[in-house]
Design a protein around this motif. Sequence first.
Motif, mmCIF file in Angstrom:
data_model
loop_
_atom_site.group_PDB
_atom_site.id
_atom_site.type_symbol
_atom_site.label_atom_id
_atom_site.label_comp_id
_atom_site.label_asym_id
_atom_site.label_seq_id
_atom_site.Cartn_x
_atom_site.Cartn_y
_atom_site.Cartn_z
ATOM 1 N N VAL A 261 3.900 1.916 -6.773
ATOM 2 C CA VAL A 261 3.302 3.166 -6.311
ATOM 3 C C VAL A 261 3.821 3.450 -4.907
ATOM 4 C CG1 VAL A 261 1.152 4.307 -5.639
ATOM 5 C CG2 VAL A 261 1.215 2.883 -7.695
ATOM 6 N N ARG A 262 4.388 4.626 -4.716
ATOM 7 C CA ARG A 262 4.895 4.997 -3.397
ATOM 8 C C ARG A 262 3.750 5.534 -2.536
ATOM 9 N NH1 ARG A 262 9.793 5.385 -1.491
ATOM 10 N NH2 ARG A 262 10.723 5.250 -3.572
ATOM 11 N N VAL A 263 3.716 5.104 -1.287
ATOM 12 C CA VAL A 263 2.660 5.509 -0.360
ATOM 13 C C VAL A 263 3.188 6.620 0.543
ATOM 14 C CG1 VAL A 263 1.049 4.736 1.416
ATOM 15 C CG2 VAL A 263 1.801 3.147 -0.354
ATOM 16 N N PRO A 264 2.596 7.817 0.490
ATOM 17 C CA PRO A 264 3.009 8.879 1.411
ATOM 18 C C PRO A 264 2.828 8.429 2.857
ATOM 19 C CG PRO A 264 1.594 9.747 -0.323
ATOM 20 C CD PRO A 264 1.531 8.252 -0.427
ATOM 21 N N PRO A 265 3.676 8.872 3.763
ATOM 22 C CA PRO A 265 3.550 8.459 5.164
ATOM 23 C C PRO A 265 2.151 8.719 5.716
ATOM 24 C CG PRO A 265 5.606 9.627 4.819
ATOM 25 C CD PRO A 265 4.833 9.754 3.543
ATOM 26 N N GLY A 266 1.547 7.682 6.275
ATOM 27 C CA GLY A 266 0.235 7.819 6.887
ATOM 28 C C GLY A 266 -0.935 7.714 5.943
ATOM 29 N N ALA A 267 -0.690 7.613 4.637
ATOM 30 C CA ALA A 267 -1.784 7.550 3.659
ATOM 31 C C ALA A 267 -2.349 6.137 3.577
ATOM 32 C CB ALA A 267 -1.298 7.991 2.285
ATOM 33 N N THR A 268 -3.605 6.040 3.154
ATOM 34 C CA THR A 268 -4.194 4.735 2.897
ATOM 35 C C THR A 268 -3.750 4.255 1.517
ATOM 36 O OG1 THR A 268 -6.195 5.631 1.862
ATOM 37 C CG2 THR A 268 -6.219 5.342 4.272
ATOM 38 N N ALA A 269 -3.879 2.971 1.288
ATOM 39 C CA ALA A 269 -3.534 2.422 -0.023
ATOM 40 C C ALA A 269 -4.428 3.014 -1.108
ATOM 41 C CB ALA A 269 -3.659 0.899 -0.002
ATOM 42 N N LEU A 270 -5.700 3.275 -0.777
ATOM 43 C CA LEU A 270 -6.620 3.856 -1.750
ATOM 44 C C LEU A 270 -6.157 5.250 -2.164
ATOM 45 C CD1 LEU A 270 -9.297 3.734 -3.329
ATOM 46 C CD2 LEU A 270 -10.429 4.685 -1.320
ATOM 47 N N GLU A 271 -5.750 6.062 -1.209
ATOM 48 C CA GLU A 271 -5.279 7.416 -1.524
ATOM 49 C C GLU A 271 -4.034 7.359 -2.393
ATOM 50 O OE1 GLU A 271 -6.695 9.997 2.373
ATOM 51 O OE2 GLU A 271 -4.900 8.759 2.532
ATOM 52 N N ALA A 327 -8.659 -1.261 0.599
ATOM 53 C CA ALA A 327 -7.642 -0.254 0.292
ATOM 54 C C ALA A 327 -7.861 1.034 1.066
ATOM 55 C CB ALA A 327 -7.620 0.030 -1.210
ATOM 56 N N CYS A 328 -9.129 1.348 1.376
ATOM 57 C CA CYS A 328 -9.416 2.605 2.069
ATOM 58 C C CYS A 328 -9.100 2.538 3.552
ATOM 59 C CB CYS A 328 -10.884 2.996 1.875
ATOM 60 S SG CYS A 328 -12.058 1.892 2.706
#
Length: 566
Positions: A261-271, A327-328
């Motif tokens: 799963v790719r994480v958008p810059p600045g996003a939390t792992a939960l998001e 994660a949040c």
Amino acid sequence: MIQNLRLYSGLTMFAYVLTHLLNHAAGIISPEFMETASDFSTGLWKFPPLEILLLVSLVTHFILATGRLTGRRSLRLRKSEWAQMILGLCIPFLLFRHIIATRIIDLGFDVESPYERVLLDLAVFLPSQGILQAITVIVVWTHGCIGIHFWLRVKPFYPKWRNVLGTLAILIPALSLAGYGAAAAEIMRRVEEGGRKYVFGVLEAANVNDAAIAFYEKALIPCIILTIALAVAPFVVRQVRQTIDRVKRGPILNLPNGRTVRVPPGATALEALRDAGVPMASVCGGHGRCTTCRLHCGSGLDQLAAPGQIEAAALKSIQAPHGMRLACQIRPQNDLAVVPLMAPNASARDGRRPGGLSGSERQVVSMFIDLRDSTRLGEMKMPYDVLFILNQFFAEMTEALRSTGGYYAQFTGDGLMALYGHESDDTERMILNAFEGAAEMLRRIEGLNDHLKSELPHTLRIGIGIHMGKAIVGEMGPPGRENISAIGDTINTAARLEAQTKGHGVPLVISKTLFDHGPIPLPENAVLHEVALRGKDQSVAYYALDAMPDLTMAITQQDQKPAMAT
């Protein structure tokens, strides 16, 4: 601090709304009683320090709430979270007319707003606004109650008081609307009886003038535009930021099943996980209070920022072991291996449980053993006979594990899961022990067939799947019933390899990894298979064997190692 500001500013406004609605309920008796009751309820909020506190709370709560919405990388929310957000964005649009017509005009044009005058406006002059005001009461109260629910549901006492609070949450607005309707009906009756004389008398007593009316009409359109802009702005800003983020390459979250799963810059792992459709628990809505979104972090953990104050306090409260994060709260900047530790439907009570995992990620050999044709055995034997046979089977398999350094980790109906190397870092030794364990099991199943020959309707056969890799090993399970076990992709793969023994008609399916890293020679007639196993995106290479490889040379070499070291 930001979370506390949002919480306490919301509680301040909720306190004002509560006193306001209780004051409305007094209308069941009469408009005059509403006015008298206001001296002890809403009238307190006209005290300058409290009025300033209320105004600051209103502005602070709105800015922080819209800021949180703007900062969200994912809008995959629960229905209750969507309801709270949409209702909150509607409040400015629903309330601005009431605020202008009462407090702003009161202060700017020396107009008084007794309940009699306000009810006259809403019930006689602007009946549509009267209906809108009733809707506003429901919207504001529901928004506040959802927020209170999110705050309290992680508290241990909340389940006991939930029904009482739920009853009050319905009763208070119902009484408020009843009082509002009864008082409005009384004002309409007085208008019918007193006519224009009564109406002008009320307006004159309240000092309503043409300047105040003109200001209200002039401010109406700009305020409509402003409130709509305030509701839309967070979504516009969020969309612009997402467009920019698509150009950037974010870090990758690696899940146990091989999915990334790719994480958008600045996003939390939960998001990021929610946006990718990965079910995740989050009772508190991502505020770091419930710990239900807990993860075990593997490779990449050392590159994560240290837990902040909120996360550290939450982890401490559940005695979280090393590697567990929320994660949040984490915002990965580099690739990270994660394993969700709670079911997506976990409750607040589950979140209060201790970490339950006192282990770490380590290299292990995982083995799954399954008894073939157990269903047919149950059809042909009495239940007690089947139980006797199964108990003999498990006793033999457990003894095979004990004698070869294996650990009985899990019972699976007519089979079991075993671990090798959970207490050792010697890769070659754990692999050899696993092969010895599998060989011992095959010998013992033959002995069991001879011993129970007169009791068995058919020969007992087993299938064994063996795989090696990293897994999270430690104590896990329900409180008070924890045992040492393991989770991760390695465990899942071993289970899938065991299932392949049926298709190949052999007792052993061993992953290529064990022969690559261990001292066991590969049989000359072994054929390499490579398939995508069920539930996995990547293929796995393995050998299907109808007999154990020769372990003599490997055992001799391992026995000579201590002597050579001496």
